[in-house]
Every structure is written in structure tokens, then in C-alpha cells.
Write an enzyme that holds these catalytic residues in place. Structure first.
Site, PDB file in Angstrom:
ATOM      1  N   ASP A 122       2.849   0.057  -1.346  1.00 53.94           N
ATOM      2  CA  ASP A 122       1.527   0.578  -1.240  1.00 53.94           C
ATOM      3  C   ASP A 122       1.326   0.279   0.355  1.00 53.94           C
ATOM      4  OD1 ASP A 122      -0.360   2.653  -0.904  1.00 53.94           O
ATOM      5  OD2 ASP A 122      -1.605   1.334  -1.687  1.00 53.94           O
ATOM      6  N   SER A 123       0.545   1.180   1.174  1.00 49.88           N
ATOM      7  CA  SER A 123      -0.116   0.893   2.573  1.00 49.88           C
ATOM      8  C   SER A 123      -1.286  -0.256   2.387  1.00 49.88           C
ATOM      9  CB  SER A 123      -0.709   2.062   2.968  1.00 49.88           C
ATOM     10  OG  SER A 123      -1.757   2.736   2.093  1.00 49.88           O
TER      11      SER A 123
ATOM     12  N   TYR B 116      -2.477   4.617   6.116  1.00 45.92           N
ATOM     13  CA  TYR B 116      -1.293   5.269   6.709  1.00 45.92           C
ATOM     14  C   TYR B 116      -1.422   6.899   6.713  1.00 45.92           C
ATOM     15  CZ  TYR B 116       2.388   1.460   5.625  1.00 45.92           C
ATOM     16  OH  TYR B 116       3.065   0.318   5.668  1.00 45.92           O
ATOM     17  N   GLY B 117      -2.440   7.198   5.882  1.00 41.41           N
ATOM     18  CA  GLY B 117      -2.798   8.567   5.922  1.00 41.41           C
ATOM     19  C   GLY B 117      -3.312   9.437   6.984  1.00 41.41           C
TER      20      GLY B 117
ATOM     21  N   CYS C  43       2.823   5.039  -3.050  1.00 46.73           N
ATOM     22  CA  CYS C  43       1.790   5.491  -2.145  1.00 46.73           C
ATOM     23  C   CYS C  43       2.501   7.017  -1.801  1.00 46.73           C
ATOM     24  CB  CYS C  43       2.192   4.652  -0.739  1.00 46.73           C
ATOM     25  SG  CYS C  43       1.418   5.562   0.693  1.00 46.73           S
ATOM     26  N   ASN C  44       1.583   7.870  -2.273  1.00 48.42           N
ATOM     27  CA  ASN C  44       1.812   9.398  -1.979  1.00 48.42           C
ATOM     28  C   ASN C  44       2.126   9.658  -0.464  1.00 48.42           C
ATOM     29  OD1 ASN C  44       1.008  11.105  -4.709  1.00 48.42           O
ATOM     30  ND2 ASN C  44      -0.069   9.160  -4.292  1.00 48.42           N
TER      31      ASN C  44
ATOM     32  N   GLU D  10     -10.870   0.742  -0.783  1.00 47.83           N
ATOM     33  CA  GLU D  10     -10.483  -0.635  -0.195  1.00 47.83           C
ATOM     34  C   GLU D  10     -11.792  -1.476  -0.282  1.00 47.83           C
ATOM     35  OE1 GLU D  10      -7.661  -1.954   1.431  1.00 47.83           O
ATOM     36  OE2 GLU D  10      -6.252  -0.194   0.438  1.00 47.83           O
TER      37      GLU D  10
ATOM     38  N   CYS E  99      -2.997  10.240  -4.240  1.00 57.22           N
ATOM     39  CA  CYS E  99      -3.052   9.141  -3.360  1.00 57.22           C
ATOM     40  C   CYS E  99      -3.445   8.208  -4.707  1.00 57.22           C
ATOM     41  CB  CYS E  99      -4.088   9.341  -2.166  1.00 57.22           C
ATOM     42  SG  CYS E  99      -4.629   7.665  -1.697  1.00 57.22           S
ATOM     43  N   THR E 100      -2.870   6.961  -4.356  1.00 60.61           N
ATOM     44  CA  THR E 100      -2.859   5.922  -5.284  1.00 60.61           C
ATOM     45  C   THR E 100      -4.294   5.268  -5.458  1.00 60.61           C
ATOM     46  OG1 THR E 100      -1.503   4.677  -4.055  1.00 60.61           O
ATOM     47  CG2 THR E 100      -0.211   5.644  -5.706  1.00 60.61           C
ATOM     48  N   HIS E 101      -4.903   5.424  -4.099  1.00 60.04           N
ATOM     49  CA  HIS E 101      -6.411   4.714  -4.288  1.00 60.04           C
ATOM     50  C   HIS E 101      -7.204   5.773  -5.067  1.00 60.04           C
ATOM     51  CE1 HIS E 101      -4.750   2.612  -0.571  1.00 60.04           C
ATOM     52  NE2 HIS E 101      -6.046   1.822  -0.513  1.00 60.04           N
TER      53      HIS E 101
HETATM   54  N1  DGL Z   1      -2.473   4.862  -1.326  1.00 58.15           N
HETATM   55  C1  DGL Z   1      -1.895   5.738  -0.235  1.00 58.15           C
HETATM   56  C2  DGL Z   1      -1.255   7.065  -0.941  1.00 58.15           C
HETATM   57  O1  DGL Z   1      -1.102   6.993  -2.000  1.00 58.15           O
HETATM   58  C3  DGL Z   1      -2.650   6.073   0.917  1.00 58.15           C
HETATM   59  C4  DGL Z   1      -3.746   5.331   1.570  1.00 58.15           C
HETATM   60  C5  DGL Z   1      -3.590   5.226   2.910  1.00 58.15           C
HETATM   61  O2  DGL Z   1      -3.088   4.233   3.176  1.00 58.15           O
HETATM   62  O3  DGL Z   1      -4.044   6.251   3.773  1.00 58.15           O
HETATM   63  O4  DGL Z   1      -1.017   8.235  -0.082  1.00 58.15           O
END
Ligand code: DGL
Length: 248
Positions: free
Chosen positions: A7-8, A39-40, A70-71, A150, A181-183
Site C-alpha cells: 500500500d502507499s 498516492y491518491g 491499495c485501490n 494516517e 480506499c484501504t484507509h
Molecule cells: N490506501 C490507498 C487506496 O486504497 C490510498 C491512499 C493514498 O495514498 O492516497 O487507495
């Protein structure tokens, strides 16, 4: 099976949590690109480059499989990662789409997709869901959830204000809410409270576990998974969060 989870940042730990609950794997190597999260907000080429770099990182470990937890990366970089990997690479978006297929009988179900800006712009969920016949789709980029998670902020005033900011135009609760999003599963309790019990939450971690259990015949459960955590910056902080979230 020895698998890599990428994941990011720390969000992919929500996927690891589901994996541990289902006792599927002998060994998990987790890699969070904490130096470059989020990453988003990045563009397609950057996300692809980071995805390929993660594959290179995992080449040190002779893995049986890489799970892209990570989506955002799953939406943009799976093909390129598969080309450069020497093991199968599985993403969470496809699993989330299949979870909708399995759990929503009515093709007119009102589905709200939440994700990062990049994931929402990719339309990866909409395209997959439309192919399955779902028509009633809405998507919202809720990128502020990423830094909140985070920062270990899961409830309280800031979350309430952020929900109001993003959701005040939503008149009625959707039948299903895709946590794209996995967050976001870290905000699951608050999201369920906000939308009510009628809204079914679709979670990347549960979706990928369900997908893998269908796809591969796991003959053995692993009550004790060996876990190793790596991060591109401050691995100690990631390990601390992992120990708290995963109760290990
Ligand atoms: N956890 C990541 C996802 O599932 C994205 C978080 C990010 O880096 O913006 O998309």
C-alpha cells in the site's frame, strides 16, 4: 503461501487484518511507501512508476503472490506490475466489484463509491459495476480521510466536520457504500453510524479474502502468520501502528 502486501502507507493494514482473521497465509511481507503517501493525489504515470518500484522491492523475497492493498494502485498500475513481477499480482478493485456482485441481488441498488481522487477519476469501480449490470452508481473523492487515518484520527469533531463537508448533499443513505480506499475501513464504525445500519459497507480486505478463498483452494489454515513490515520511511512508526491495529 508467502505473500507481499503493498500500500502507499498504513491503509493496507486493514487488508492484512482481514487476512489474519481468515488465517490464510503462512507469511506476509508488508510494504508501505510511507515516504510518498498519499498516492491518491498523484497522476497515472507516477502511480504506475511507484507500483513497478514496489514489485522490484518484493523481488528480494521470493513471493508466491503480491496483493495490491491499495485501490489507487489497483486502478492504474496492475497491468504494468504484472508485466514486471515474477509471481501473480492481485488488486483490490476487482475483488470489491465481485463482492458487490455476490452481496447485492438488486441491480438497481443505490451504490456510493468512496475513494481517493485518482481512484474516482479512473472510474475503475463504475466500469466494472456497469459491466455487471449495476446502474445506480455515484462516486465521491474523499481524500481527506487518508491523512486523518494516517494521523490516527478515527472519530470526534474533525471526522464529524469532514463527513458534513463531503456528505451534506446526500439526501438518502445508499444501499451499499464501497470503501474504495484501504484507509477507509479504519473509519468504518463512524461511516456506519452516519449512514445507518441499512447501508451495507463493502470493504477491500474482506472482499479480497472472499475472492481468494473462491479462486484458490486453501487446504490448510495458518493460526500463526509470520509478519514482516517494511516502509520507505520511518518503518518504526509503521510497525507501531501495525502492532496497535492488528493486536500483535
Ligand atoms: N490506501 C490507498 C487506496 O486504497 C490510498 C491512499 C493514498 O495514498 O492516497 O487507495
Amino acid at each position: 503461501m508467502k505473500i507481499g502486501v503493498f500500500d502507499s502507507g498504513i491503509g493496507g493494514l486493514s487488508v492484512v487484518k482481514s487476512m489474519l482473521a481468515h488465517k490464510l497465509f503462512e507469511e506476509i511481507i508488508y510494504y508501505g511507501d510511507t515516504a510518498r503517501v498519499p498516492y491518491g493525489t498523484k497522476d497515472k504515470n507516477t502511480i504506475i512508476r511507484y507500483g513497478i518500484e514496489a514489485v522490484e522491492f518484493f523481488k528480494n523475497f521470493e513471493l508466491d503472490m503480491i496483493i495490491v492493498a491499495c485501490n489507487t494502485v489497483s486502478a492504474y498500475a496492475l497491468d504494468e506490475m504484472r508485466e514486471s513481477a515474477d509471481c501473480p499480482v492481485i488488486g483490490v478493485v476487482e475483488a470489491g466489484i465481485l463482492a458487490c456482485k455476490n452481496s447485492l441481488e438488486d441491480k438497481n441498488s443505490d451504490i456510493l463509491i468512496l475513494g481517493t481522487k485518482a481512484t474516482v477519476n479512473s472510474k475503475a469501480y463504475e466500469i466494472g459495476l456497469q459491466d455487471l449490470g449495476f446502474t445506480n452508481l455515484n462516486a465521491k473523492a474523499t481524500g481527506l480521510f487518508v491523512p486523518l487515518v494516517e494521523e490516527d484520527i478515527f472519530s470526534g469533531e474533525v471526522i464529524d466536520a469532514t463527513f458534513r463537508h463531503y456528505f451534506s448533499d446526500i439526501k438518502s443513505s445508499p444501499d451499499a457504500l464501497i470503501l474504495g480506499c484501504t484507509h477507509f475501513p479504519l473509519l468504518e464504525a463512524e461511516l456506519q453510524k452516519y449512514f445507518g445500519e441499512k447501508t451495507q459497507l463493502i470493504h477491500s480486505g474482506e472482499a479480497i479474502v472472499e475472492h481468494m478463498e473462491k479462486e484458490f483452494s486453501f487446504t490448510k489454515k495458518h493460526p500463526k502468520t509470520s509478519l514482516k513490515f517494511f516502509a520507505s520511511e520511518n518503518p518504526e512508526a509503521l510497525k507501531r501502528v501495525a502492532h496497535n491495529w492488528l493486536n500483535i
